[in-house]
Design an enzyme around this catalytic site. Structure first.
Site, short mmCIF file in Angstrom:
data_model
loop_
_atom_site.label_atom_id
_atom_site.label_comp_id
_atom_site.label_asym_id
_atom_site.label_seq_id
_atom_site.Cartn_x
_atom_site.Cartn_y
_atom_site.Cartn_z
N ASN A 11 0.86 -1.18 0.00
CA ASN A 11 0.00 0.00 0.00
C ASN A 11 0.90 1.23 0.00
OD1 ASN A 11 -1.80 2.05 0.53
ND2 ASN A 11 -2.33 1.36 2.60
N LYS A 13 0.11 4.26 -0.36
CA LYS A 13 -0.55 5.45 0.21
C LYS A 13 -0.32 6.67 -0.71
CE LYS A 13 -0.31 3.31 4.69
NZ LYS A 13 -0.29 3.45 6.14
N HIS A 96 -9.81 1.12 4.89
CA HIS A 96 -8.52 1.31 5.56
C HIS A 96 -8.72 2.27 6.74
CE1 HIS A 96 -4.43 2.58 6.38
NE2 HIS A 96 -4.03 1.48 5.76
N GLU A 98 -7.08 4.68 7.82
CA GLU A 98 -6.86 6.11 7.51
C GLU A 98 -8.11 6.71 6.87
OE1 GLU A 98 -3.13 5.61 5.44
OE2 GLU A 98 -2.23 5.03 7.35
N GLU A 168 -5.62 -4.88 10.62
CA GLU A 168 -4.61 -3.84 10.81
C GLU A 168 -4.89 -3.08 12.10
OE1 GLU A 168 -2.55 -2.63 6.92
OE2 GLU A 168 -4.36 -1.45 7.07
N GLY A 174 2.28 2.34 10.77
CA GLY A 174 3.24 3.44 10.62
C GLY A 174 3.96 3.81 11.90
N SER A 213 3.17 -2.00 10.36
CA SER A 213 4.63 -2.05 10.56
C SER A 213 5.26 -3.39 10.22
CB SER A 213 4.99 -1.63 12.00
OG SER A 213 4.58 -0.30 12.24
#
Ligand code: PGA
Length: 252
Positions: A11, A13, A96, A98, A168, A174, A213
């Site tokens: 991904n 991003k 996702h 985010e 996730e 991250g 991560s």
């Protein structure tokens, strides 16, 4: 037991430029030796045509990071499932964290996008996961089950036949702080259980990716777990060598 082929998905991003993405992809293509796992990349949407072209006659799959739930019309700035399908996408990330956090995507919106994706013949990668606060309060199981159940109730188990689920944990994304293989496996086993109860065939064959991560250092122990069928990789997928190392570890 049915063997599930592992999938390592990158991904990217909102990262990269025309030049840097060419370089990253060439790095992946140059060093990619056939490993037993499947690989897919998820570039920013404007780069889809370029990446599609570069991936022609390779075995690397292509995915979009987001779609709108509508088929077409007056939705300025949005992109539909059929549009990304036309540019070679097989997969779409749905829900996702985010998007849930920064773009207020509710479980209902996530379900609509999931449906739109399936209706266009694309394979959704449904992302679920708890925040740090939710984990600390002992709510992980409840949150993940709820996120999954909302899509199951709204879309039906049949729509999961070609789907993938990515667990996730938000606190691991991250941050460099991956879930331990045991923490991840606990949730993966729970997800498998929910799916098996809905449909044992789909529950058995659906691939469950871990994301948060993932690195060349953490990957092999994660992949050794029974219900971890690959990874959704953010940061480490922007480095060709790291991404390929992770995919090689998945191929074993
Ligand atoms: P990360 O991102 O690997 O950088 O933690 C994973 C993701 O958000 O899909």
């Amino acid at each position: 037991m049915r063997i599930r082929r592992k999938l390592v998905a990158g991904n990217w991003k909102m990262n990269g430029s025309r030049a840097s993405i060419k370089q990253l992809l060439n790095g992946i293509l140059d060093q990619n030796t056939e490993s037993g796992c499947e690989i897919a990349v998820f570039p920013p949407v404007v780069f889809l045509p370029m990446v599609q072209e570069m991936l022609l006659s390779t075995r690397i799959g292509l995915g979009a990071q987001n779609i709108d739930s509508h088929v077409q019309g007056a939705f300025t700035g949005e992109v539909s499932a059929s549009m990304v399908a036309e540019f070679g996408c097989t997969y779409v990330l749905i829900g996702h964290s985010e998007r849930r956090a920064y773009y207020a995507e509710t479980d209902d919106i996530v379900s609509e996008k999931f449906s739109a994706c399936v209706a266009s013949g694309l394979r959704p990668v449904l992302c679920v996961g708890e925040t740090l606060e939710q984990r600390q309060k002992g709510l992980t199981e409840e949150i993940v089950k709820h996120q999954l159940q909302m899509v199951l109730d709204n879309c039906g188990i049949g729509t999961f036949a070609e789907a993938i689920i990515a667990y996730e944990p938000v606190w691991a994304i991250g941050t460099g702080m991956s879930a331990s293989p045991r923490q991840a496996e606990e949730v993966h086993a729970l997800i498998r259980d929910v799916m098996m109860q809905e449909d044992s065939g789909i529950g058995q064959q659906i691939r469950l990716l871990y994301g948060g991560s993932v690195s060349p250092e953490s990957a092999s122990k994660l992949f050794a777990e029974e219900n971890i069928d690959g990874a959704l990789v953010g940061g480490a997928s922007l480095n060709a060598a790291d991404f390929l190392k992770i995919s090689q570890l998945a191929g074993h």
